[in-house]
Design a protein around this motif. Sequence first.
Motif, PDB file in Angstrom:
ATOM      1  N   ILE A   1      25.695   4.145  47.298  1.00  0.00           N
ATOM      2  CA  ILE A   1      25.942   5.036  46.170  1.00  0.00           C
ATOM      3  C   ILE A   1      26.104   4.201  44.912  1.00  0.00           C
ATOM      4  CG2 ILE A   1      27.451   6.795  45.195  1.00  0.00           C
ATOM      5  CD1 ILE A   1      28.283   7.534  48.040  1.00  0.00           C
ATOM      6  N   PRO A   2      25.184   4.356  43.955  1.00  0.00           N
ATOM      7  CA  PRO A   2      25.360   3.666  42.676  1.00  0.00           C
ATOM      8  C   PRO A   2      26.573   4.234  41.937  1.00  0.00           C
ATOM      9  CG  PRO A   2      23.129   4.554  42.901  1.00  0.00           C
ATOM     10  CD  PRO A   2      23.940   5.121  44.013  1.00  0.00           C
ATOM     11  N   VAL A   3      27.353   3.376  41.315  1.00  0.00           N
ATOM     12  CA  VAL A   3      28.537   3.818  40.570  1.00  0.00           C
ATOM     13  C   VAL A   3      28.154   4.882  39.552  1.00  0.00           C
ATOM     14  CG1 VAL A   3      30.279   3.091  38.896  1.00  0.00           C
ATOM     15  CG2 VAL A   3      29.866   1.724  40.917  1.00  0.00           C
ATOM     16  N   ILE A   4      27.058   4.690  38.852  1.00  0.00           N
ATOM     17  CA  ILE A   4      26.654   5.662  37.831  1.00  0.00           C
ATOM     18  C   ILE A   4      26.359   7.022  38.467  1.00  0.00           C
ATOM     19  CG2 ILE A   4      24.197   5.009  37.812  1.00  0.00           C
ATOM     20  CD1 ILE A   4      26.260   5.953  34.724  1.00  0.00           C
ATOM     21  N   GLY A   5      25.782   7.032  39.655  1.00  0.00           N
ATOM     22  CA  GLY A   5      25.530   8.282  40.369  1.00  0.00           C
ATOM     23  C   GLY A   5      26.821   8.966  40.780  1.00  0.00           C
ATOM     24  N   LEU A   6      27.777   8.157  41.221  1.00  0.00           N
ATOM     25  CA  LEU A   6      29.077   8.695  41.620  1.00  0.00           C
ATOM     26  C   LEU A   6      29.771   9.342  40.430  1.00  0.00           C
ATOM     27  CD1 LEU A   6      30.834   8.784  44.182  1.00  0.00           C
ATOM     28  CD2 LEU A   6      31.928   6.683  43.372  1.00  0.00           C
ATOM     29  N   ARG A   7      29.601   8.745  39.260  1.00  0.00           N
ATOM     30  CA  ARG A   7      30.236   9.285  38.052  1.00  0.00           C
ATOM     31  C   ARG A   7      29.516  10.519  37.524  1.00  0.00           C
ATOM     32  NH1 ARG A   7      32.813   4.538  35.250  1.00  0.00           N
ATOM     33  NH2 ARG A   7      34.288   3.948  36.870  1.00  0.00           N
ATOM     34  N   LEU A   8      28.161  10.497  37.560  1.00  0.00           N
ATOM     35  CA  LEU A   8      27.392  11.595  36.973  1.00  0.00           C
ATOM     36  C   LEU A   8      27.181  12.763  37.926  1.00  0.00           C
ATOM     37  CD1 LEU A   8      24.651   9.598  35.022  1.00  0.00           C
ATOM     38  CD2 LEU A   8      26.735  10.668  34.107  1.00  0.00           C
ATOM     39  N   SER A   9      27.103  12.484  39.224  1.00  0.00           N
ATOM     40  CA  SER A   9      26.785  13.523  40.211  1.00  0.00           C
ATOM     41  C   SER A   9      27.685  13.413  41.437  1.00  0.00           C
ATOM     42  CB  SER A   9      25.324  13.403  40.645  1.00  0.00           C
ATOM     43  OG  SER A   9      24.456  13.493  39.553  1.00  0.00           O
ATOM     44  N   PRO A  10      28.994  13.488  41.256  1.00  0.00           N
ATOM     45  CA  PRO A  10      29.860  13.306  42.423  1.00  0.00           C
ATOM     46  C   PRO A  10      29.622  14.335  43.517  1.00  0.00           C
ATOM     47  CG  PRO A  10      31.119  14.121  40.553  1.00  0.00           C
ATOM     48  CD  PRO A  10      29.752  13.769  40.046  1.00  0.00           C
ATOM     49  N   ASP A  11      29.343  15.589  43.151  1.00  0.00           N
ATOM     50  CA  ASP A  11      29.099  16.611  44.175  1.00  0.00           C
ATOM     51  C   ASP A  11      27.926  16.226  45.071  1.00  0.00           C
ATOM     52  OD1 ASP A  11      31.176  18.200  43.240  1.00  0.00           O
ATOM     53  OD2 ASP A  11      29.863  19.527  42.093  1.00  0.00           O
ATOM     54  N   HIS A  12      26.874  15.726  44.473  1.00  0.00           N
ATOM     55  CA  HIS A  12      25.677  15.344  45.229  1.00  0.00           C
ATOM     56  C   HIS A  12      26.009  14.253  46.251  1.00  0.00           C
ATOM     57  CE1 HIS A  12      21.543  14.251  46.115  1.00  0.00           C
ATOM     58  NE2 HIS A  12      21.861  12.999  45.828  1.00  0.00           N
ATOM     59  N   TYR A  13      26.628  13.184  45.786  1.00  0.00           N
ATOM     60  CA  TYR A  13      26.880  12.047  46.674  1.00  0.00           C
ATOM     61  C   TYR A  13      27.987  12.327  47.686  1.00  0.00           C
ATOM     62  CZ  TYR A  13      23.555   9.422  43.995  1.00  0.00           C
ATOM     63  OH  TYR A  13      22.392   8.998  43.411  1.00  0.00           O
ATOM     64  N   MET A  14      29.022  13.028  47.286  1.00  0.00           N
ATOM     65  CA  MET A  14      30.085  13.334  48.239  1.00  0.00           C
ATOM     66  C   MET A  14      29.606  14.324  49.292  1.00  0.00           C
ATOM     67  SD  MET A  14      32.166  11.131  47.270  1.00  0.00           S
ATOM     68  CE  MET A  14      33.535  11.451  48.375  1.00  0.00           C
ATOM     69  N   SER A  15      28.677  15.197  48.916  1.00  0.00           N
ATOM     70  CA  SER A  15      28.058  16.087  49.902  1.00  0.00           C
ATOM     71  C   SER A  15      27.293  15.270  50.941  1.00  0.00           C
ATOM     72  CB  SER A  15      27.127  17.072  49.200  1.00  0.00           C
ATOM     73  OG  SER A  15      26.374  17.799  50.142  1.00  0.00           O
ATOM     74  N   GLN A  16      26.606  14.234  50.486  1.00  0.00           N
ATOM     75  CA  GLN A  16      25.888  13.367  51.434  1.00  0.00           C
ATOM     76  C   GLN A  16      26.859  12.662  52.370  1.00  0.00           C
ATOM     77  OE1 GLN A  16      23.481  10.841  48.889  1.00  0.00           O
ATOM     78  NE2 GLN A  16      21.689  12.156  49.236  1.00  0.00           N
ATOM     79  N   VAL A  17      27.973  12.183  51.829  1.00  0.00           N
ATOM     80  CA  VAL A  17      28.971  11.521  52.672  1.00  0.00           C
ATOM     81  C   VAL A  17      29.511  12.499  53.712  1.00  0.00           C
ATOM     82  CG1 VAL A  17      31.222  10.368  52.720  1.00  0.00           C
ATOM     83  CG2 VAL A  17      29.592   9.852  50.882  1.00  0.00           C
ATOM     84  N   ALA A  18      29.840  13.707  53.298  1.00  0.00           N
ATOM     85  CA  ALA A  18      30.350  14.723  54.225  1.00  0.00           C
ATOM     86  C   ALA A  18      29.322  15.034  55.299  1.00  0.00           C
ATOM     87  CB  ALA A  18      30.745  15.988  53.462  1.00  0.00           C
ATOM     88  N   ARG A  19      28.058  15.175  54.908  1.00  0.00           N
ATOM     89  CA  ARG A  19      27.005  15.465  55.884  1.00  0.00           C
ATOM     90  C   ARG A  19      26.823  14.315  56.867  1.00  0.00           C
ATOM     91  NH1 ARG A  19      22.820  16.330  51.737  1.00  0.00           N
ATOM     92  NH2 ARG A  19      21.384  15.778  53.383  1.00  0.00           N
ATOM     93  N   LEU A  20      26.911  13.083  56.383  1.00  0.00           N
ATOM     94  CA  LEU A  20      26.816  11.927  57.273  1.00  0.00           C
ATOM     95  C   LEU A  20      27.934  11.955  58.307  1.00  0.00           C
ATOM     96  CD1 LEU A  20      25.705   9.073  58.050  1.00  0.00           C
ATOM     97  CD2 LEU A  20      27.320   8.165  56.369  1.00  0.00           C
ATOM     98  N   LEU A  21      29.163  12.176  57.845  1.00  0.00           N
ATOM     99  CA  LEU A  21      30.303  12.201  58.777  1.00  0.00           C
ATOM    100  C   LEU A  21      30.202  13.353  59.761  1.00  0.00           C
ATOM    101  CD1 LEU A  21      33.118  11.235  56.259  1.00  0.00           C
ATOM    102  CD2 LEU A  21      32.112   9.779  58.046  1.00  0.00           C
ATOM    103  N   ARG A  22      29.802  14.522  59.281  1.00  0.00           N
ATOM    104  CA  ARG A  22      29.659  15.671  60.196  1.00  0.00           C
ATOM    105  C   ARG A  22      28.563  15.420  61.225  1.00  0.00           C
ATOM    106  NH1 ARG A  22      30.206  18.918  55.324  1.00  0.00           N
ATOM    107  NH2 ARG A  22      32.370  19.562  55.231  1.00  0.00           N
ATOM    108  N   SER A  23      27.479  14.796  60.811  1.00  0.00           N
ATOM    109  CA  SER A  23      26.391  14.522  61.753  1.00  0.00           C
ATOM    110  C   SER A  23      26.813  13.530  62.826  1.00  0.00           C
ATOM    111  CB  SER A  23      25.138  14.004  61.022  1.00  0.00           C
ATOM    112  OG  SER A  23      25.322  12.666  60.597  1.00  0.00           O
ATOM    113  N   ALA A  24      27.889  12.783  62.557  1.00  0.00           N
ATOM    114  CA  ALA A  24      28.397  11.806  63.523  1.00  0.00           C
ATOM    115  C   ALA A  24      29.586  12.340  64.327  1.00  0.00           C
ATOM    116  CB  ALA A  24      28.796  10.528  62.782  1.00  0.00           C
ATOM    117  N   GLY A  25      29.952  13.615  64.091  1.00  0.00           N
ATOM    118  CA  GLY A  25      30.987  14.226  64.919  1.00  0.00           C
ATOM    119  C   GLY A  25      32.279  14.588  64.223  1.00  0.00           C
ATOM    120  N   TRP A  26      32.432  14.260  62.929  1.00  0.00           N
ATOM    121  CA  TRP A  26      33.635  14.655  62.215  1.00  0.00           C
ATOM    122  C   TRP A  26      33.664  16.171  62.101  1.00  0.00           C
ATOM    123  CZ3 TRP A  26      34.023  16.060  56.697  1.00  0.00           C
ATOM    124  CH2 TRP A  26      35.333  16.224  56.281  1.00  0.00           C
ATOM    125  N   ARG A  27      34.793  16.772  62.363  1.00  0.00           N
ATOM    126  CA  ARG A  27      34.916  18.239  62.405  1.00  0.00           C
ATOM    127  C   ARG A  27      35.476  18.850  61.133  1.00  0.00           C
ATOM    128  NH1 ARG A  27      31.522  19.028  66.187  1.00  0.00           N
ATOM    129  NH2 ARG A  27      32.115  18.288  68.249  1.00  0.00           N
TER     130      ARG A  27
END
Length: 114
Positions: A87-113
């Motif tokens: 995650i580029p810092v600038i992306g995290l600052r400008l589009s946090p919803d986009h990148y945090m959604s990706q993080v959540a999807r990654l964790l859920r795909s690995a079994g996080w409930r």
Amino acid sequence: MRDVSAGAQSVGELDFARLCREYGLPEPDRQTRRRGPDGVWYLDNEWTPYNAVVEIEGLHHLEAAQALADASRQNELTIDRSRVLRIPVIGLRLSPDHYMSQVARLLRSAGWRG
């Protein structure tokens, strides 16, 4: 101060830690140590139970030598079965919803409930 004592190394990493809390994501381990074929690596954020890694990338990651090292490290982590989001810092600052959604999807795909 809790984030600094927990291993965050940059303002971008501090922002990411705060966003994890705001988005209800589990707390990652920070600056975890891994041994790779070319030495010791420190990973910005890792969820070991989910084989998930998030690297927060500042501007210096665009420099040729750093980009090559980053690619090699990510390839090695993938070979070892970790999944890595960068995650580029600038992306995290400008589009946090986009990148945090990706993080959540990654964790859920690995079994996080969450």
